[in-house]
Design an enzyme around this catalytic site. Structure first.
Site, mmCIF file in Angstrom:
data_model
loop_
_atom_site.group_PDB
_atom_site.id
_atom_site.type_symbol
_atom_site.label_atom_id
_atom_site.label_comp_id
_atom_site.label_asym_id
_atom_site.label_seq_id
_atom_site.Cartn_x
_atom_site.Cartn_y
_atom_site.Cartn_z
ATOM 1 N N CYS A 41 2.333 -18.291 5.963
ATOM 2 C CA CYS A 41 2.120 -19.434 6.851
ATOM 3 C C CYS A 41 1.140 -19.071 7.963
ATOM 4 O O CYS A 41 0.791 -17.913 8.154
ATOM 5 C CB CYS A 41 3.450 -19.830 7.468
ATOM 6 N N ARG A 66 -3.862 -20.826 4.928
ATOM 7 C CA ARG A 66 -2.775 -19.856 4.769
ATOM 8 C C ARG A 66 -1.545 -20.489 4.119
ATOM 9 O O ARG A 66 -0.654 -19.789 3.649
ATOM 10 C CB ARG A 66 -2.365 -19.293 6.138
ATOM 11 N N TRP A 113 3.835 -22.430 4.010
ATOM 12 C CA TRP A 113 3.781 -22.228 2.571
ATOM 13 C C TRP A 113 5.216 -21.891 2.179
ATOM 14 O O TRP A 113 5.717 -20.819 2.493
ATOM 15 C CB TRP A 113 2.835 -21.066 2.246
ATOM 16 N N ASN A 139 5.956 -16.634 10.746
ATOM 17 C CA ASN A 139 5.321 -16.298 9.472
ATOM 18 C C ASN A 139 5.890 -14.966 9.028
ATOM 19 O O ASN A 139 5.829 -13.994 9.766
ATOM 20 C CB ASN A 139 3.802 -16.189 9.631
ATOM 21 N N GLY A 140 6.445 -14.933 7.824
ATOM 22 C CA GLY A 140 7.021 -13.691 7.325
ATOM 23 C C GLY A 140 8.323 -13.980 6.612
ATOM 24 O O GLY A 140 8.568 -15.115 6.198
ATOM 25 N N GLU A 521 -12.475 -11.688 -13.891
ATOM 26 C CA GLU A 521 -12.691 -12.451 -12.661
ATOM 27 C C GLU A 521 -13.044 -13.911 -12.981
ATOM 28 O O GLU A 521 -12.529 -14.833 -12.350
ATOM 29 C CB GLU A 521 -13.786 -11.775 -11.817
ATOM 30 N N LYS A 525 -10.838 -17.124 -11.825
ATOM 31 C CA LYS A 525 -11.436 -18.216 -11.032
ATOM 32 C C LYS A 525 -11.124 -19.556 -11.666
ATOM 33 O O LYS A 525 -10.777 -20.516 -11.001
ATOM 34 C CB LYS A 525 -12.946 -18.041 -10.997
ATOM 35 N N GLU A 528 -7.158 -20.479 -11.486
ATOM 36 C CA GLU A 528 -6.543 -20.734 -10.178
ATOM 37 C C GLU A 528 -6.985 -22.045 -9.548
ATOM 38 O O GLU A 528 -6.224 -22.661 -8.815
ATOM 39 C CB GLU A 528 -6.752 -19.567 -9.212
ATOM 40 N N HIS A 544 -7.591 -7.578 -32.774
ATOM 41 C CA HIS A 544 -6.275 -6.923 -32.817
ATOM 42 C C HIS A 544 -5.161 -7.891 -32.444
ATOM 43 O O HIS A 544 -4.060 -7.463 -32.116
ATOM 44 C CB HIS A 544 -6.271 -5.691 -31.911
ATOM 45 N N LYS A 643 -3.983 -18.167 0.981
ATOM 46 C CA LYS A 643 -5.066 -17.185 1.076
ATOM 47 C C LYS A 643 -4.578 -15.751 1.236
ATOM 48 O O LYS A 643 -5.086 -14.861 0.568
ATOM 49 C CB LYS A 643 -5.990 -17.576 2.234
HETATM 50 C C1 F6R Z 1 -8.284 -14.978 -6.122
HETATM 51 C C2 F6R Z 1 -7.865 -14.360 -4.893
HETATM 52 C C3 F6R Z 1 -6.733 -13.416 -4.934
HETATM 53 C C4 F6R Z 1 -6.971 -12.255 -3.951
HETATM 54 C C5 F6R Z 1 -5.726 -11.364 -3.875
HETATM 55 C C6 F6R Z 1 -5.930 -10.192 -2.970
HETATM 56 O O1 F6R Z 1 -9.391 -15.809 -5.945
HETATM 57 O O2 F6R Z 1 -8.401 -14.615 -3.845
HETATM 58 O O3 F6R Z 1 -6.512 -12.946 -6.210
HETATM 59 O O4 F6R Z 1 -8.073 -11.527 -4.365
HETATM 60 O O5 F6R Z 1 -4.640 -12.127 -3.422
HETATM 61 O O6 F6R Z 1 -6.213 -10.591 -1.662
HETATM 62 P P1 F6R Z 1 -6.887 -9.618 -0.632
HETATM 63 O O7 F6R Z 1 -8.252 -9.325 -1.125
HETATM 64 O O8 F6R Z 1 -6.894 -10.377 0.652
HETATM 65 O O9 F6R Z 1 -6.047 -8.387 -0.575
#
Ligand code: F6R
Length: 648
Positions: A41, A66, A113, A139-140, A521, A525, A528, A544, A643
């Site tokens: 959060c 967040r 969140w 937050n936590g 990657e 992308k 998500e 396989h 995030k």
């Molecule tokens: C995907 C994404 C996440 C972060 C992961 C690690 O687009 O953003 O997979 O890469 O949660 O986050 P950080 O880099 O902040 O440790």
């Protein structure tokens, strides 16, 4: 009014202790986070002379990334604390506040969140004590909240209004409150186990906010006749560039004209002011519909800045934040790269680069796995943590585990002053600027450049590269920002492909060599932000098992950028085409034969095989973006995600 005190005396109830079979344990330091729990959060708070409601809304709007299940504020309007909180996006809260126009110059706000309890009005923050005289944002995760809650209910009956762990904190502070909020907060946190950044206000002490940090990010903004708290810098940039980064176990007392930071022992600690130099604009959309597209377009700058800030006049790499000498490197017999999600995918390329350039064996692991598999680590181990936020709990926990066992810690981090950076021996900052969209783009490409620079620096220090080789890599790296621009200047074809393919429900990404890392990657992308199921697999592995899933019109994105593996990839593409797949290939300019085997080809500018990931990921980001837009998804705030993942 303290409801709990009398009842405790009456019932003789004791504070809950941690016991196992009746044996009293010391205040536990065992950090068990609840399985599957996340809490990311955003918190914000203001004390000053201005009207607080718009300031809280402004701050929360910058923190919504967040968490965005619900949002709320508590404002002291002179006589009472008014709490307004609503399920859903922050705009709902904003509308209500505009209508009501609550006056007040002290307040706290929260964007949630959901973890403990579904997203709902009553589970939203702020939470209050029974009488509503104390309001709190958190937050936590409070790990022992059940025990605390049962105990509070036992002595006072069930006055809880929500299912959250956070509400317990408000009641606990109330329990200890005897006219001194700071003292009550200290006593409450002494009983709490878990992670928290909290902000508390009290009707009876209208001149202060108390804030605490433990394992969840918290900053203080320093103003004139006003002060602020927040989870993250962008929330406050409109008001101040002077910040204090609050450390673990610190408690902050904010008044309108003063900030006192205390340690665990209630002693005042001194903190240097952090002057934020990056532009507030960096956290705005600047005409783009989504932060994600803005951030995709910022990659030439991010890559350029990450690179050029590390080069001296002669173009040699100078890594100021890294003090690893030749002797240190000679001692290192193993490197672990550990990260989560996209950062982990950058780590995969890092492994490839370090092994290739510096000839040091590298193991790569997902942080949530690494910390539980008891890996072999000693003082000759170098541990590299990769993290955009620098607050990802799994990465941080893995780092601490490695440190405890004697490893040297190098981190590649985007957020200055974040927990990961503070706990590392050496730090390499990526210069991506703030990344707001949940889907990581510019953080990834700047992590890649950082990985290359670290690998090249190690190789040069160890004498593993000739001058010519080194110069060739450096010249190519310097040319990358322009090449990214070239891709970004020509995205129509990618958009057309996305518009034609957005109805797919299953997609595979394949590649060989370093292209596999990019396939991972690209696949992440897509899933998500568009909610399409996608999977990445090494092309050689297809036969396989996974090829069983290839059928008529199955979309396969094939990365074929590696010269030495090009022919093999052409064969893999033919294999899947023979089973009816529709193949979009990504290849280097000039490789024309691929047009004969793939349905569509996206070209990237030519570069060295080792460096292609920084280019080949760009069309994949754009492809995912347009697919998500075509499907009507909320690109910047995908469902179920936030995030920073600051708990396990
Ligand atoms: C995907 C994404 C996440 C972060 C992961 C690690 O687009 O953003 O997979 O890469 O949660 O986050 P950080 O880099 O902040 O440790």
């Amino acid at each position: 009014m303290n409801l709990y005190k009398d009842k405790q005396i009456r019932k003789g109830s004791k504070f809950p202790q941690n016991t196992i079979r009746g044996i009293l344990l010391p205040k536990i330091k065992i950090r068990i986070l609840l399985r599957g729990e996340h809490n990311m959060c955003g918190v914000v708070g203001y004390i000053g002379e201005k009207q607080v409601a718009p300031i809280l809304i402004e701050g929360l709007s910058k923190l919504e990334y967040r968490g965005y299940d619900s949002a709320g504020v508590a404002i002291l309007d002179g006589t009472e604390i008014k709490v307004r909180k609503y399920k859903g996006r922050m705009s709902i809260l904003e509308e209500h506040l505009k209508e009501e126009n609550i006056k007040g110059t002290l307040g706290i706000g929260h964007t949630r969140w959901a973890t403990h309890g579904e997203p709902s009005d009553r589970n939203s923050h702020p939470h209050t004590n029974c009488s509503g005289s104390i309001a709190l944002i958190h937050n936590g995760i409070i790990e022992n909240y059940m025990k605390l809650k049962e105990w509070l209910i036992e002595i006072n009956g069930d006055h809880f209004k929500s299912e959250t762990d956070s509400e317990v904190i408000a009641h606990l502070i109330d329990y200890f409150y005897e006219g001194d909020l700071l003292d009550a907060v200290y006593k409450a946190i002494d009983k709490m186990e878990g992670a928290y950044a909290i902000g508390v206000i009290c009707k009876d002490e209208p001149d202060k906010i108390i804030a605490v940090r433990k394992d969840s990010p918290l900053i203080v903004g320093i103003g004139e006749n006003e002060n602020f708290i927040a989870s993250d810098i962008p929330a406050l940039l409109k008001y101040t560039r002077n910040m204090y980064l609050i450390e673990n176990d610190e408690v902050v007392l904010l008044t309108k004209d003063g900030i006192k930071i205390f340690n665990e022992l209630r002693q005042i600690v001194k903190r240097e002011v952090l002057k934020v130099t990056w532009d507030a604009q960096a956290a705005e959309k600047e005409g783009y519909t989504h932060f994600m597209m803005k951030e995709i377009n910022e990659q030439p700058k991010g890559v350029h800045d990450t690179l050029h800030r590390r080069l001296d006049k002669e173009g040699n790499i100078v890594l100021d934040g890294i003090k690893i000498t030749k002797e240190d490197l000679e001692k290192i017999n193993k490197i672990y790269i550990v990260a989560c999600g996209t950062a982990y995918h950058a780590g995969l390329v890092g492994k490839y680069a370090i092994e290739k350039f510096a000839k040091i064996p590298v193991e790569i692991d997902i942080a949530s796995e690494f910390r539980y598999r008891d890996p072999f680590i000693d003082e000759n181990t170098l541990f590299i943590a990769v993290s955009q936020s620098g607050e990802t709990l799994d990465t941080l926990a893995a780092l601490r585990e490695a440190k405890r066992k004697g490893a040297r810690i190098l981190s590649i981090v985007n957020v200055v002053g974040s927990s990961v950076s503070r706990e590392s021996d050496d730090v390499f900052y990526t210069w991506a600027g703030p990344e707001i969209a949940v889907a990581s783009t510019k953080a990834y490409t700047t992590q890649l450049v950082s990985m290359y620079l670290v690998a090249l620096h190690m190789a040069v220090t160890k004498g593993m590269l000739t001058d010519v080789q080194y110069k060739t890599y450096m010249e190519e790296l310097k040319a990358i920002p322009e090449k990214i621009k070239k891709i970004l200047g020509n995205t129509e074809k990618i958009q057309q492909l996305a518009d034609a393919q957005f109805n797919n429900e299953n997609v595979f990404y394949i590649g060989r060599g370093v292209d596999v890392a990019v396939a991972y990657e690209g696949s992440l992308k897509l899933k998500e932000i568009s909610y399409i199921h996608s999977e990445a697999i090494a092309a050689g592995e297809l036969k396989h098992g996974t090829i069983a899933l290839v059928e008529q019109d199955r979309l396969i994105v094939a990365l074929a950028t590696q010269d030495k593996l090009y022919d093999k990839m052409l064969s893999n593409i033919q294999e899947v085409r023979a089973r009816g797949a529709y193949v979009i290939a990504v290849a280097k300019e000039g490789n024309k034969e691929i047009e004969k085997v793939a349905d569509k080809v996206i070209y990237i500018p030519d570069t060295l095989d080792e460096l292609t990931p920084i280019l080949s990921v760009i069309p994949l980001q754009i492809f995912s973006y347009y697919i998500a837009v075509a499907r009507g998804c909320d690109v910047d705030k995908p469902k179920n995600l936030a995030k920073s993942v600051t708990v396990e």
